[in-house]
Every structure is written in structure tokens, then in C-alpha cells.
Design a protein around this motif. Sequence first.
Motif, PDB file in Angstrom:
ATOM      1  N   LEU A 123      -2.654  -6.617 -11.559  1.00 10.02           N
ATOM      2  CA  LEU A 123      -4.011  -7.142 -11.643  1.00 10.02           C
ATOM      3  C   LEU A 123      -4.599  -7.408 -10.268  1.00 10.02           C
ATOM      4  O   LEU A 123      -5.795  -7.225 -10.053  1.00 10.02           O
ATOM      5  N   LYS A 124      -3.771  -7.839  -9.323  1.00  3.03           N
ATOM      6  CA  LYS A 124      -4.253  -8.180  -7.986  1.00  3.03           C
ATOM      7  C   LYS A 124      -3.091  -8.118  -7.012  1.00  3.03           C
ATOM      8  O   LYS A 124      -1.951  -8.404  -7.369  1.00  3.03           O
ATOM      9  N   GLU A 125      -3.381  -7.708  -5.797  1.00  8.60           N
ATOM     10  CA  GLU A 125      -2.395  -7.712  -4.720  1.00  8.60           C
ATOM     11  C   GLU A 125      -3.010  -8.440  -3.529  1.00  8.60           C
ATOM     12  O   GLU A 125      -4.171  -8.219  -3.204  1.00  8.60           O
ATOM     13  N   ILE A 126      -2.231  -9.305  -2.916  1.00 12.74           N
ATOM     14  CA  ILE A 126      -2.711 -10.094  -1.788  1.00 12.74           C
ATOM     15  C   ILE A 126      -1.729  -9.943  -0.635  1.00 12.74           C
ATOM     16  O   ILE A 126      -0.602 -10.399  -0.756  1.00 12.74           O
ATOM     17  N   PRO A 127      -2.099  -9.340   0.474  1.00 12.15           N
ATOM     18  CA  PRO A 127      -3.272  -8.495   0.669  1.00 12.15           C
ATOM     19  C   PRO A 127      -3.113  -7.202  -0.137  1.00 12.15           C
ATOM     20  O   PRO A 127      -1.991  -6.853  -0.518  1.00 12.15           O
ATOM     21  N   PRO A 128      -4.194  -6.488  -0.377  1.00 14.56           N
ATOM     22  CA  PRO A 128      -4.099  -5.259  -1.173  1.00 14.56           C
ATOM     23  C   PRO A 128      -3.126  -4.255  -0.547  1.00 14.56           C
ATOM     24  O   PRO A 128      -3.149  -4.019   0.659  1.00 14.56           O
ATOM     25  N   LYS A 129      -2.252  -3.689  -1.378  1.00 13.00           N
ATOM     26  CA  LYS A 129      -1.253  -2.730  -0.904  1.00 13.00           C
ATOM     27  C   LYS A 129      -1.918  -1.531  -0.239  1.00 13.00           C
ATOM     28  O   LYS A 129      -1.419  -1.001   0.750  1.00 13.00           O
ATOM     29  N   LYS A 130      -3.067  -1.105  -0.750  1.00 11.94           N
ATOM     30  CA  LYS A 130      -3.777   0.031  -0.134  1.00 11.94           C
ATOM     31  C   LYS A 130      -4.165  -0.286   1.306  1.00 11.94           C
ATOM     32  O   LYS A 130      -4.115   0.586   2.169  1.00 11.94           O
ATOM     33  N   MET A 131      -4.557  -1.536   1.562  1.00  9.30           N
ATOM     34  CA  MET A 131      -4.898  -1.933   2.929  1.00  9.30           C
ATOM     35  C   MET A 131      -3.655  -1.890   3.815  1.00  9.30           C
ATOM     36  O   MET A 131      -3.711  -1.455   4.963  1.00  9.30           O
ATOM     37  N   LEU A 132      -2.528  -2.347   3.281  1.00 10.25           N
ATOM     38  CA  LEU A 132      -1.276  -2.300   4.042  1.00 10.25           C
ATOM     39  C   LEU A 132      -0.873  -0.857   4.317  1.00 10.25           C
ATOM     40  O   LEU A 132      -0.406  -0.537   5.410  1.00 10.25           O
ATOM     41  N   ASP A 133      -1.068   0.023   3.315  1.00 10.02           N
ATOM     42  CA  ASP A 133      -0.763   1.444   3.503  1.00 10.02           C
ATOM     43  C   ASP A 133      -1.635   2.039   4.609  1.00 10.02           C
ATOM     44  O   ASP A 133      -1.148   2.782   5.464  1.00 10.02           O
ATOM     45  N   MET A 134      -2.936   1.706   4.592  1.00 13.12           N
ATOM     46  CA  MET A 134      -3.848   2.220   5.617  1.00 13.12           C
ATOM     47  C   MET A 134      -3.451   1.696   6.999  1.00 13.12           C
ATOM     48  O   MET A 134      -3.455   2.441   7.971  1.00 13.12           O
ATOM     49  N   TYR A 135      -3.082   0.424   7.073  1.00  8.99           N
ATOM     50  CA  TYR A 135      -2.664  -0.161   8.344  1.00  8.99           C
ATOM     51  C   TYR A 135      -1.410   0.545   8.862  1.00  8.99           C
ATOM     52  O   TYR A 135      -1.313   0.862  10.044  1.00  8.99           O
ATOM     53  N   ALA A 136      -0.463   0.812   7.957  1.00  4.26           N
ATOM     54  CA  ALA A 136       0.772   1.496   8.347  1.00  4.26           C
ATOM     55  C   ALA A 136       0.458   2.900   8.861  1.00  4.26           C
ATOM     56  O   ALA A 136       1.032   3.345   9.860  1.00  4.26           O
ATOM     57  N   GLU A 137      -0.462   3.606   8.190  1.00  6.30           N
ATOM     58  CA  GLU A 137      -0.859   4.941   8.627  1.00  6.30           C
ATOM     59  C   GLU A 137      -1.500   4.902  10.016  1.00  6.30           C
ATOM     60  O   GLU A 137      -1.191   5.720  10.880  1.00  6.30           O
ATOM     61  N   VAL A 151       3.233 -13.763 -10.958  1.00  7.79           N
ATOM     62  CA  VAL A 151       3.231 -13.632  -9.505  1.00  7.79           C
ATOM     63  C   VAL A 151       4.563 -13.058  -9.043  1.00  7.79           C
ATOM     64  O   VAL A 151       5.622 -13.497  -9.478  1.00  7.79           O
ATOM     65  N   LYS A 152       4.491 -12.074  -8.161  1.00 10.20           N
ATOM     66  CA  LYS A 152       5.700 -11.421  -7.654  1.00 10.20           C
ATOM     67  C   LYS A 152       5.534 -11.170  -6.160  1.00 10.20           C
ATOM     68  O   LYS A 152       4.489 -10.704  -5.721  1.00 10.20           O
ATOM     69  N   PHE A 153       6.555 -11.499  -5.395  1.00  7.38           N
ATOM     70  CA  PHE A 153       6.546 -11.238  -3.962  1.00  7.38           C
ATOM     71  C   PHE A 153       7.270  -9.928  -3.717  1.00  7.38           C
ATOM     72  O   PHE A 153       8.394  -9.739  -4.178  1.00  7.38           O
ATOM     73  N   GLU A 154       6.617  -9.010  -2.995  1.00 10.21           N
ATOM     74  CA  GLU A 154       7.207  -7.692  -2.760  1.00 10.21           C
ATOM     75  C   GLU A 154       7.143  -7.339  -1.280  1.00 10.21           C
ATOM     76  O   GLU A 154       6.262  -7.788  -0.560  1.00 10.21           O
ATOM     77  N   MET A 155       8.088  -6.497  -0.858  1.00 10.44           N
ATOM     78  CA  MET A 155       8.160  -6.056   0.528  1.00 10.44           C
ATOM     79  C   MET A 155       7.461  -4.709   0.663  1.00 10.44           C
ATOM     80  O   MET A 155       7.727  -3.788  -0.108  1.00 10.44           O
ATOM     81  N   HIS A 156       6.548  -4.604   1.619  1.00 17.00           N
ATOM     82  CA  HIS A 156       5.943  -3.310   1.952  1.00 17.00           C
ATOM     83  C   HIS A 156       6.953  -2.620   2.861  1.00 17.00           C
ATOM     84  O   HIS A 156       7.212  -3.083   3.971  1.00 17.00           O
TER      85      HIS A 156
END
Length: 86
Positions: free
Chosen positions: A59-73, A35-40
Amino acid sequence: MNHSLCNIVKTTNKEEIDMAISMLNESLDPIRTNVKFEMHERLEKYYVSVVDTNTDEVLKEIPPKKMLDMYAEMAEFMGILVDEKI
């Protein structure tokens, strides 16, 4: 500064939150957790990554980084539309 982790996380000071996340990541290292905590970077929000330590595969991202990328866009796009109308 000798704060408990709970007190640090309750604050809104970004530097103290970053310090708490760093401490949390360091405390998880010895038990070889995945488990790793990362900053978007664009949203300045944290998300959790579950990583295979042998292959470094995410293996898994919570929430998914792609969703965060889409939200940022979308947020950036909406900001551009608002700025142009003013």
C-alpha cells in the motif's frame, strides 16, 4: 547477546542492525500489523513497507522503493563516470 533494541540500533555494526530489524519485524507479527522493514539490496538501506495482509498488496513504501531504485541507478552511473575519467 542481551542488548536493548535502542542500543542495537545506535550501533553501526550491520549484523546487529539486521538483528534489531528482525526483532522489530517479529514483535510486529503478533499484532497483525501491516508494517514491514525491508533492506534495499543495492543501497543497503532500510525502508518501510505497508502491506495489506489479506492480499499482500504493497500500500505504501517509505521512502518509495522506486525512488531508492532511481537513486541507486544515479549513484551507479555517477560512479561509472568518475571511474572512466580517472
